[in-house]
Enzyme design. Structure first.
Site, PDB file in Angstrom:
ATOM      1  N   ASP A 204      -9.511  -0.897   3.374  1.00 15.26           N
ATOM      2  CA  ASP A 204      -9.027  -0.556   4.712  1.00 15.26           C
ATOM      3  C   ASP A 204      -9.826  -1.276   5.767  1.00 15.26           C
ATOM      4  O   ASP A 204      -9.285  -1.891   6.686  1.00 15.26           O
ATOM      5  CB  ASP A 204      -9.161   0.945   4.963  1.00 15.26           C
TER       6      ASP A 204
ATOM      7  N   ASP B 133       0.825  -1.190   0.000  1.00 13.45           N
ATOM      8  CA  ASP B 133       0.000   0.000   0.000  1.00 13.45           C
ATOM      9  C   ASP B 133       0.865   1.249   0.000  1.00 13.45           C
ATOM     10  O   ASP B 133       0.666   2.188  -0.779  1.00 13.45           O
ATOM     11  CB  ASP B 133      -0.894  -0.015   1.246  1.00 13.45           C
TER      12      ASP B 133
END
Lengths: 323, 277
Positions: free
Chosen positions: A243, A112
């Site tokens: 997330d 990420d």
């Protein structure tokens, strides 16, 4: 998977992405929920017939589809998004061995970080492409605090709205913040959300927010109070569903160890990581990955708590000593 | 029966904190963030003290040592949190608070003054929350976390089959634990308010009350042996007294109108509005 999505996005295959999106959400809302409710009922030892179950799951899934992909009360949409994230996380927790989960979490947060912050990172390229095309975010796979106002306001581009991709496994996720209306691209800090191609257009959505009163008049936002949209224009925060999935995986894995102290401490560690990321977002005003800080905190706190804090607290609680 | 006990004990310990949260904190996103932050800081203090407990191997069985260390760490973290939130003391600051407010704004409309200061480029960030409500929220966070860590495993065990003594203890075990957790939530709120206001006003002698009563209440819980439930009344009563003293002290320090405060606790809102005219 991310690269595939970016290629699709660049080639403007919006219908493909949209179809992919619909199929995955149907899969989760109907089949995974069916399995989940089935397991829940068998754990609670409740008898339930197939016909009622079919009716219930059908209704549940359909309302979820409508709430996520079309219009609906914001709270309902948020609840459904949270539900499907939790369901995805459950799938991971159930079928992955323990150490794989931890390594996966760490690797995903590194990915990420790389994907969003490096100049050639795929997600960053995606944001820039979306910004060039002046396209808006779509609400279906981003958890937003003010999505309803924005999505309904962007009535002129219904197709481009659905470009997000549901995650199927490895997703990188980011936070998004809708900036103030005039400074869309420059000021809007965005955090991309994984699941692949996220046209993180907080800026544009923020812009629509700013045109709230006008767009709302033109668009279909008859239900929403215009004052509220005007008020919230610069305060929306968007968080990608990926997330949620990874946070849920972390907390779920922590709780499957059986110790509530560990679960609590992981939960608060993630919350603090998220607050820190939001802080950085407010300072940095650009796309930020939401995973690394929270996951790092979460993993560190999981191991520290389960190895050191829990024995201490258990020793104290067993004798009713309070500190 | 067990689920009933679970709900009973959890409500004994946490319902005042929950109600305080619902009525004072829940509608304000900044306060929620500060609550989470303060809970995390308490967790940090617990982490540090457990590291010390873990490291000092010979004293692991003597929990007194680690309890005292833990109390010292908690107080240190409380003071550290004051400086963290207020950015170096004084009447301005709140850097963390300001940035959090700008990013998490949400539904609270900021006053014009706040808005102007926030958007005026860099400049000194303005304190968004008054120190009194800030310290109250922090105390709630500390207290909630303290209570949670002592109660939550117990509550999980209660919800399963069979309870009462829970493994050979006396029958009042659960009740004593829940009531003490409740006391410690209140105590934490009072201690935090007193600490913050003391440091702000530089009247540091009241910190002696905080530290003294924390040590007293905590070390008295050492009397909670498994033999007799009646002996547990001592720490409960002493904690209650300390909590009441703490409440009065914190009210005195924030210069609240005592009569008004207690009346407002029991009167419905419309009556207060009428009385104000």
């Amino acid at each position: 998977m991310t690269i595939v999505l970016i290629v699709l996005y660049k080639l403007r295959c919006y219908k493909v992405i949209q179809g992919w999106l619909y199929v995955t959400s149907v899969l989760i809302l109907f089949f995974f929920s069916l399995i989940f409710f089935g397991v829940l009922l068998s754990t609670l030892n409740l008898a339930f017939d197939y016909i009622t179950m079919a009716v219930c799951v059908w209704n549940f899934g359909l309302v979820g589809q409508v709430a996520i992909h079309w219009k609906g009360p914001l709270l309902l949409q948020q609840m459904y998004l949270i539900f499907i994230s939790a369901l995805m996380a459950l799938v991971f927790i159930k079928f992955l061995p323990e150490w794989t989960t931890w390594v996966l979490l760490v690797l995903i947060s590194i990915w990420d970080l790389v994907a969003v912050l490096c100049p050639k990172g795929p997600l960053r390229m995606l944001v820039e492409t979306a910004q060039e095309r002046n396209e808006s975010l779509f609400p279906s796979l981003i958890y937003s605090t003010t999505a309803a106002y924005m999505s309904v306001g962007t009535a002129e581009q219904p197709q481009q709205q659905q470009q997000q991709q549901q995650q199927d496994g490895n997703v990188s996720s980011d936070l998004d913040e809708s900036g103030s209306h005039q400074q869309q691209h420059q000021a809007a800090a965005q955090v991309l959300n994984g699941g692949g191609g996220d046209g993180g257009e907080a800026g544009v959505s923020g812009g629509h927010d700013g045109d709230g009163p006008d767009a709302a008049g033109a668009g279909s936002n008859g239900l929403r109070v215009r004052n509220k949209a005007f008020h919230d224009e610069s305060h929306g925060v968007k968080l990608g569903l990926g997330d949620f999935v990874f946070y849920s995986i972390l907390v779920g894995r922590a709780s499957s160890a059986g110790d509530w102290n560990t679960t609590l401490s992981c939960y608060f560690a993630i919350l603090i990581g998220l607050s820190l990321t939001l802080l950085l977002l407010a300072i940095g005003r650009r796309a930020l990955p939401a995973l690394p800080i929270s996951i790092t905190f979460g993993v560190i706190f999981y191991f520290l708590t389960s190895l050191i804090v829990s024995p201490f607290v258990d020793a104290l609680t067993a004798q009713q000593f309070f500190i | 029966m067990t689920l009933l006990e679970f709900f009973g004990c959890s409500l004994i310990s946490f319902s005042p904190a929950l109600i305080m949260f619902i009525f004072t904190v829940a509608n304000n996103p900044l306060k929620i963030i500060i609550l989470t932050c303060s809970a995390f800081f308490w967790l940090l203090s617990l982490l540090l003290s457990s590291i010390v407990w873990f490291a000092v191997v010979p004293l692991r069985k003597q929990l007194v040592f680690s309890m005292v260390v833990s109390i010292l760490f908690q107080e240190a973290i409380r003071i550290a949190f004051y400086f963290f939130i207020n950015g170096g003391g004084g009447s301005s600051g709140g850097g963390g608070g300001a940035a959090a407010a700008s990013s998490a704004g949400g539904s609270e409309p900021l006053t014009d003054a706040d808005q102007v200061t926030l958007t005026a480029g860099t400049g000194r960030p303005v304190k968004i929350l008054h120190l009194h409500s800030l310290s109250y929220v922090c105390g709630l966070g500390f207290g909630f976390m303290a209570g949670a860590f002592s109660m939550v495993n117990l509550l999980a065990d209660i919800s399963g089959p069979g309870s009462v003594g829970l493994g050979g203890e006396h029958e009042g075990f659960l009740l004593v634990s829940s009531v003490l957790a409740l006391m410690f939530v209140f105590l934490n709120i009072c201690w935090t308010v007193v600490t913050f206001v003391c440091i702000e006003d530089r009247r540091l002698y009241f910190l002696a009350y905080v530290w003294g009563s924390h040590l007293l209440c905590s070390l008295l819980t050492l009397l909670n042996s498994s033999a007799s439930p009646l002996l547990s009344l001592v720490p409960i009563m002493v904690s209650l007294t300390c909590a009441l003293i703490g409440l009065l002290l914190s009210l005195h320090l924030v210069e609240a109108n005592l009569a008004g405060f207690f009346t407002s606790l029991v009167s419905p809102a419309w009556m207060l509005r009428v009385c104000r005219r």
